[in-house]
Structure formats: structure tokens, C-alpha cells
Write an enzyme that holds these catalytic residues in place. Structure first.
Site, mmCIF file in Angstrom:
data_model
loop_
_atom_site.group_PDB
_atom_site.id
_atom_site.type_symbol
_atom_site.label_atom_id
_atom_site.label_comp_id
_atom_site.label_asym_id
_atom_site.label_seq_id
_atom_site.Cartn_x
_atom_site.Cartn_y
_atom_site.Cartn_z
ATOM 1 N N ALA A 1 3.304 26.920 -18.604
ATOM 2 C CA ALA A 1 2.669 27.702 -19.758
ATOM 3 C C ALA A 1 3.528 28.356 -20.460
ATOM 4 C CB ALA A 1 1.772 28.568 -18.977
ATOM 5 N N TYR B 1 3.104 28.900 -14.074
ATOM 6 C CA TYR B 1 3.730 29.990 -15.144
ATOM 7 C C TYR B 1 4.799 29.238 -16.036
ATOM 8 C CZ TYR B 1 6.126 34.345 -16.301
ATOM 9 O OH TYR B 1 6.996 35.335 -16.998
#
Length: 270
Positions: A174, A171
């Protein structure tokens, strides 16, 4: 050319009345607040149409990516102009490693990483590519990418010790990539009158979705620890991001692009 009083009036400077706003991830904890704010600002939101393809990124869109592209094509065919694009969607679920042991670095799989990278970068790139075509034709537009403070700082391990919560490394990676993408769009599309900026929310835990996949109970040890890392001794509320969103969507930020607005109450939060 001297400024006029009209240009400096807050009612004009921060106005998005009549503007067309496309929002992805309209069903999420933060995403639900954005369209309500837009309606209060008298903007023309397309969140319901966009929501059909972006209820969350991952278990739906990973298996039928054509749905996203088709929905965006319908928006392009239907709308004469698009003034603001808010890339907010991301899958905060076990499939991307949230709050499951499999989401930590050691056992993380290729699928977990790819679902984060697809949701965090590719879908934002696809919406920008397709809806940005209209912005380029009209030579104006504001793209707002919702990132996270974890794109700049690492989560604190002690925050999660002894709890069921886990913030997966995919996460953070990204969302850091989304910042790079934001700067790329700002650099290359600036001459076309298009701005691209990012908002980096800090501790905005989902305490309202009691049965949601990433919900946090008000009395949880995790939440109490998190509050202790903030200067104000509390977590943020979704509506407290609305001001940053309005600023970036309106002419108040007309000469601001390629920037990341960090929204947290403590430099030590993490």
C-alpha cells in the site's frame, strides 16, 4: 530576476506562519508530534477536525466511509484556503495484519489486504481529491504523503524471528502504491501550482505508547536488533521527522515535487 536577501532569509524561506495545514492520523505515534510542531511554527492547523474522521483507518472508517467524506466536505465549506495537506493516517493494528500470525503472506485474507490498500492509498486519494480542489482554485498548495522505507526495501525476516512483531506485506504494498500516487499528483497538478512529495520514515518504533496496538518495549529483543541495523545505533524519534515536514510545507521546497525523502540512519536498515 536576481534573488533578494528577503527570499534567502531562513526565517522567511522556512516559514509556514499563518498557513492552514490539514493533518490526518493526528492521534498516532508520529501524528501527535506533527501538530505540536505546526503550532511551534505558528501554522494554523486543522488537525482536531481532521482527527474526528481519521483517529485510525480501518475498524472505524471501513464501516462508515461516509464519515470521512462528510468531514472533508465540512473542511472545504468552512475554509477559504488550505495550504498544506499531510496524509498520515493508516491503521497499524491486527485488522491490517500487524503483529498477528494472520498478517503474514500465507494466511492473509482479502479483508486484510483491502484494509491496507484502503488506508494506505484510497483515503489519501480521497483527501487529496476533496481538499485539492481548494488548492487548485488558489493555484498553490503542498501535499505531503507519509509513506515508509518499506515501500522501497523489504523487511528483514531475521528482525522478527522469535518475537511477536510482524510487518504485513499489505502495508508495504500500500505504501509503495502511495509513492506512485504521489508522483501522479505531482505530474498532473504541477501546472496548478500544487506540489506533492512523500516522506519515508525508517526505524521509528512506537516506544512511547506502552499500551498501544503497535507499541514496542524499550528492552525488547526486536528493538535491540533494529538498532543494530542502523548506523547511529538507535531508532528515530518522532520530532526528528519535523524538519523534513517543515521543508516540504514551506517555500524552501518550492521547486520540489514528485520526490520521496527517505528518513533513516542506515542504508542497510530494513
Amino acid at each position: 530576476m536576481p534573488l533578494t536577501s528577503v527570499e534567502l532569509k531562513s526565517s522567511e524561506l522556512f516559514s509556514v506562519a499563518g498557513k492552514t495545514i490539514v493533518l490526518t492520523g493526528a492521534s498516532g505515534f508520529l501524528g501527535r508530534t506533527f501538530p505540536r510542531s505546526a503550532r511551534e511554527w505558528r501554522a494554523r492547523g486543522l488537525e482536531n477536525l481532521a482527527h474526528k474522521a481519521f483517529p485510525f483507518i480501518g475498524s472505524t472508517c471501513m464501516t462508515c466511509p461516509g464519515l470521512v467524506s462528510e468531514t472533508l466536505d465540512r473542511i472545504v465549506d468552512r475554509e477559504r484556503s488550505i495550504d498544506v495537506l499531510v496524509n498520515n493516517a493508516h491503521e497499524l493494528r491486527p485488522g491490517t495484519g500487524f503483529n498477528v500470525p494472520e498478517g503474514s503472506l500465507e494466511p492473509a485474507t482479502l479483508e486484510t489486504w483491502m484494509r491496507n490498500l484502503t488506508g494506505g492509498i484510497y483515503w489519501a486519494a480521497l483527501t487529496t481529491q476533496k481538499l485539492g480542489a481548494i488548492m487548485k482554485q488558489q493555484r498553490a498548495g503542498s501535499i505531503i504523503n507519509i509513506s515508509t522505507m518499506y515501500s522501497l526495501v523489504a523487511p528483514r525476516p531475521q528482525l522478527y524471528q522469535g518475537t511477536e512483531f510482524l510487518n504485513p506485506p499489505g502495508y508495504s504494498a500500500a505504501k509503495a502504491g502511495l509513492l506512485s500516487f504521489t508522483r501522479n499528483v505531482a505530474s498532473f497538478w504541477g501546472p496548478d501550482g500544487i506540489r506533492a512529495n512523500a516522506i519515508l520514515p525508517g526505524p521509528f518504533s512506537s516506544t512511547e505508547d506502552s499500551g498501544g496496538p503497535n507499541a514496542v518495549q524499550q528492552d525488547s529483543a526486536f528493538l535491540e536488533r533494529l538498532k543494530g541495523f542502523t548506523c547511529m545505533g538507535r531508532i528515530g524519534r518522532p520530532h526528528e521527522l519535523a524538519g523534513a515536514l517543515l521543508f516540504l510545507a514551506s517555500d524552501a521546497s518550492s521547486f520540489m515535487t514528485g520526490q520521496a525523502k527517505r528518513r533513516l540512519s542506515s542504508m542497510a536498515a530494513g
